[in-house]
Write a protein that holds these residues in place. Structure first.
Motif, short mmCIF file in Angstrom:
data_model
loop_
_atom_site.label_atom_id
_atom_site.label_comp_id
_atom_site.label_asym_id
_atom_site.label_seq_id
_atom_site.Cartn_x
_atom_site.Cartn_y
_atom_site.Cartn_z
N ALA A 23 0.81 -1.22 0.00
CA ALA A 23 0.00 0.00 0.00
C ALA A 23 0.84 1.27 0.00
O ALA A 23 0.48 2.26 -0.63
N THR A 24 1.97 1.24 0.72
CA THR A 24 2.71 2.51 0.90
C THR A 24 4.21 2.41 0.60
O THR A 24 4.93 3.40 0.79
N ILE A 25 4.68 1.25 0.14
CA ILE A 25 6.14 1.10 -0.01
C ILE A 25 6.69 1.90 -1.19
O ILE A 25 7.87 2.29 -1.21
N ASP A 26 5.85 2.20 -2.16
CA ASP A 26 6.28 2.96 -3.35
C ASP A 26 6.73 4.37 -2.95
O ASP A 26 6.12 5.00 -2.09
N GLU A 27 7.79 4.83 -3.60
CA GLU A 27 8.32 6.19 -3.35
C GLU A 27 7.22 7.24 -3.46
O GLU A 27 7.16 8.19 -2.69
N GLU A 28 6.33 7.03 -4.43
CA GLU A 28 5.29 8.04 -4.69
C GLU A 28 4.08 7.96 -3.74
O GLU A 28 3.11 8.68 -3.92
N SER A 29 4.14 7.04 -2.75
CA SER A 29 3.00 6.94 -1.83
C SER A 29 2.89 8.19 -0.96
O SER A 29 1.82 8.51 -0.46
N PHE A 69 2.42 -0.76 9.33
CA PHE A 69 1.06 -0.50 9.83
C PHE A 69 0.83 1.02 9.85
O PHE A 69 -0.21 1.51 9.42
N LEU A 70 1.82 1.76 10.37
CA LEU A 70 1.66 3.20 10.54
C LEU A 70 1.54 3.94 9.21
O LEU A 70 0.93 5.00 9.14
N GLY A 71 2.12 3.38 8.14
CA GLY A 71 2.01 4.00 6.82
C GLY A 71 0.57 4.07 6.36
O GLY A 71 0.13 5.03 5.73
N LEU A 72 -0.18 3.01 6.71
CA LEU A 72 -1.60 2.97 6.31
C LEU A 72 -2.48 3.77 7.27
O LEU A 72 -3.67 3.95 7.01
N ALA A 73 -1.88 4.25 8.36
CA ALA A 73 -2.65 5.08 9.30
C ALA A 73 -2.50 6.55 8.98
O ALA A 73 -3.15 7.40 9.56
N GLN A 110 -3.27 1.36 16.14
CA GLN A 110 -3.32 2.72 15.58
C GLN A 110 -3.84 2.71 14.15
O GLN A 110 -4.62 3.56 13.75
N MET A 111 -3.40 1.71 13.38
CA MET A 111 -3.87 1.60 11.99
C MET A 111 -5.37 1.32 11.94
O MET A 111 -6.11 1.95 11.18
N ILE A 112 -5.82 0.39 12.77
CA ILE A 112 -7.25 0.05 12.78
C ILE A 112 -8.07 1.26 13.22
O ILE A 112 -9.11 1.58 12.63
N GLN A 113 -7.57 1.96 14.22
CA GLN A 113 -8.24 3.18 14.70
C GLN A 113 -8.34 4.22 13.58
O GLN A 113 -9.39 4.85 13.40
N ALA A 114 -7.27 4.38 12.81
CA ALA A 114 -7.28 5.34 11.70
C ALA A 114 -8.31 4.93 10.64
O ALA A 114 -9.05 5.77 10.11
N PHE A 115 -8.38 3.65 10.31
CA PHE A 115 -9.40 3.17 9.36
C PHE A 115 -10.79 3.50 9.89
O PHE A 115 -11.63 4.04 9.17
N HIS A 116 -11.02 3.17 11.14
CA HIS A 116 -12.34 3.41 11.72
C HIS A 116 -12.69 4.90 11.72
O HIS A 116 -13.81 5.27 11.40
#
Ligand code: CA
Length: 662
Positions: free
Chosen positions: A164-170, A178-182, A258-264
């Motif tokens: 989801a977030t490993i790409d330079e352009e993310s 986990f935190l990248g998706l939060a 933290q990631m789940i909280q951010a999704f919610h």
């Protein structure tokens, strides 16, 4: 020779019977305190191992290497369990256990019920779970995803955390974590949203994340490693490589929360991909070192059976494996606020266990979303009629199965790269797609003899079926199209891709998208990218800029689906009353009306009827249509338009028309 063969067969048979008999005499432990019960004044460890004659607990100060600080003899306790009580504060210490069976000490292993581990999941860790809660966690709530939160209201987006977030352009700071998706506010070079913001913008309701329990294949001491994670080690522990510090068991727990909280907080629910069907290790797994053979099925000769093609298959029908699975999913829901589960190779599990899991979880979270793969990857010794395979879907309560009928109907067989589907010009797949449109339910207008895989309807309701065209397995849709229609231009392939996703998002059942498909993600023809690294797997956020137009169309289709209840019918009767296929006289063109009158009265829908036309042929078609219609563009009925008698439909075009209340 014959007598020798019979003698060998008798030995094999009797040893299998012995094995089964031995397991049956093991007592079932009924308590809910297996594993560690921690307080600052005492730690109580309870491990189930009926065949053990002794059991040791070893305490360590670090998660890997070094020597044990203390070895404690565990005491035999009730129903095959062993207990150690340590009356001091063990917080932050690590521990392992080992069992003495048939006079031999087994390997040191983690407690199967461990909730925290050190690096690479080698030792369990004593922690105070309350200390892992991020700020505001007590108030965290799963967001509503519709007015009733019904399974058919869900739109699932399947995603790998690192991809989801490993790409330079993310634009994310914590790439691949986990935190990248939060993170919110992340953008690509063109200023388009990425990561969590992108998913929110798309309008899907559930993010289904590939395995994030502790798995084996990534070395957490290194960086830049890649795997999908279908090789479980510690079922109740988050994977360390997705955290910023894998050495302390608390960090990964806190960051996952933290990631789940951010999704919610952003209106999205979280589905966890779980793999209870096998363990990464077989002889040396913690299950097998503590109770040899018990957690796995055996072949008649006593060896491990392998319906998963991963070296073993678990035995969900045995009381303590059933209990383990049940307590594990309940734990993820209660501790991590998980909103759904996707069961890998669910066809390995027995129906009774799956229904027990469903009943229990629905009591805790009535709108939990449960689904799984209704197949296995090999033969199982457990009778098929008792397993949660696709054809038994109607016996599953509150659990959906993936429809490979519509998946391969749309794009062609996943087992034959060159095979085409309805959206890529194979008109023979028409009936398979129609069967998918009605969510694998009985429908008088479907000729089951022409359906690719199933010869009988298998669903009991639309909520029983996942409607999809692709997932992480096999070639991704954009690659499958390129490989199976090599002569087609990019423009033609884009039409095919759009047709495929339009069918998924307008059909009955629970729609499921693979991440990045909305902007033509490619894995460069790699059909099994589980260990192929970021260069193949990363979601390239530049593609969103390049294929912005398709992305916007998918956003509008999702929005249209959410706006009109007729795309989300809830039972067999409604599907049969609402969907009428119309004969176009052209093979490879599907046309049907979707009656929306019911929703006009119940939900104040302004659409009365919908006409869907899917042209799977390679030619433009002129289709005779009944009545008068408005064109639907970007999910909205064009009130100035008027279509009567006939309409021209381009090759691979999906046309949506509506009758609208004046
Ligand atoms: Ca791991």
């Amino acid at each position: 020779m014959k007598q020798l063969w019979m003698l060998m067969a008798w030995f094999a048979f009797s040893s299998a019977v012995d094995a089964q008999y031995k397991f049956d005499v093991y007592p079932t432990y009924k308590g809910n305190d297996l594993g560690l019960t921690y307080t600052p004044t005492s730690s109580v460890f309870r491990i189930w191992s009926p065949p053990a004659s002794a059991m040791e607990l070893k305490l360590y100060e670090i998660g890997m290497g070094g020597v044990a600080k203390e070895t404690i003899q565990m005491q035999k306790s009730e129903s095959g369990t062993w207990v150690a009580v340590v009356n001091r504060d063990l917080k932050s210490m690590f521990y392992t256990v080992r069992a003495k069976i048939n006079d031999r000490w087994g390997n040191e292993v983690t407690d199967p019920y461990a909730r925290a581990t050190g690096i690479n999941g080698q030792r369990a860790q004593v922690i105070d779970l309350k200390e892992t809660n991020p700020v505001g966690w007590e108030k965290d709530q799963s967001p509503n995803f519709s007015d009733q939160n019904l399974p058919t209201d869900a739109i699932i987006y399947e995603l790998h955390i690192r991809d989801a977030t490993i790409d330079e352009e993310s634009g994310a700071k914590h790439k691949g974590k986990f935190l990248g998706l939060a993170e919110t506010g992340t953008k690509n070079k063109a200023g388009l949203s990425t990561g969590l913001d992108h998913i929110k913008e798309l309008g899907v309701t559930h993010v289904h994340l590939l395995p994030f329990y502790d798995y084996n294949s990534v070395d957490e001491t290194k960086t830049g490693q890649y795997n999908w994670g279908y090789d479980p080690v510690n079922y109740n522990v988050p994977e360390g490589s997705y955290s910023t510090d894998a050495s302390d068991g608390r960090t990964r727990i806190r960051e996952l929360k933290q990631m789940i909280q951010a999704f919610h907080q952003n209106g999205l629910r979280v589905v966890m991909d779980v793999v209870y069907n096998h363990t990464a290790l077989t002889e040396t797994s913690n299950f097998n070192q503590l109770v040899p053979g018990y957690y796995y099925r055996q072949k008649p000769d006593g060896s491990f059976s392998d319906a998963t093609a991963c070296g073993n298959e678990t035995a969900s029908e045995r009381a303590m494996m059933r209990k383990f699975m049940l307590e594990s999913v309940v734990y993820w829901v209660k501790e991590y606020h998980i909103d759904g589960f996707r069961f890998d190779l669910m066809g390995v599990h027995d129906i009774q266990t799956m229904n027990l899991i469903s009943d229990t979880l629905h009591k805790i979270k009535p709108d939990i979303l449960l689904y799984g793969e209704g197949w296995t990857a090999g033969a199982s010794p457990y009778p098929e009629e008792k397993r949660a395979v696709k054809k038994n879907a109607h016996l599953l309560k509150g659990i959906a199965v993936f429809s490979d009928d519509i998946r391969d109907g749309i794009k062609g067989s996943v087992f034959d790269i060159k095979d085409r589907g309805f959206a890529t010009g194979k008109t023979a797949n028409t009936e398979s797609v129609k069967f998918g449109i009605v969510a694998s339910l009985p429908h008088l207008q479907i000729d089951m003899s022409k359906v690719n895989y199933s010869k009988e309807p298998y669903a009991s309701s639309p909520a029983n079926v996942i409607t999809y065209a692709e997932c992480h397995d096999n070639n991704i849709l954009w690659d499958k199209i390129a490989l199976s229609v090599p002569g087609a231009s990019e423009e033609e392939r884009k039409k095919m891709h759009e047709l495929a996703l339009t069918i998924v998002l307008t059909s009955q059942g629970i729609p499921f998208l693979h991440a990045g498909s909305e902007f033509l993600r490619s894995k460069f023809g790699e059909e099994n990218s589980y260990n192929k690294g970021d260069s193949v797997n990363a979601i390239r956020w530049g593609l969103k800029t390049k294929n912005k137009e398709l992305h916007e169309k998918i956003v509008s289709l999702i929005s249209m689906r959410k706006e009109h209840g007729a795309f989300r019918l809830t039972n067999n009767r409604l599907v049969n009353n609402s969907i009428r296929f119309l004969d176009t006289q052209i093979e490879g063109v599907i046309m049907y009306t979707l009656d929306m009158e019911y929703f006009r009265w119940t939900k104040k829908d302004t659409w009365l009827n919908c006409l869907m036309i899917f042209n799977g042929t390679n030619n433009p078609q002129t289709i005779t249509i009944p009545g008068e219609w408005k064109l639907v563009s970007m999910g909205k009925a064009q009130t100035n338009s008027r279509v009567v008698k006939q309409i021209g439909v381009k090759p691979k075009e999906a046309m949506i028309l509506a009758q609208v209340l004046d």
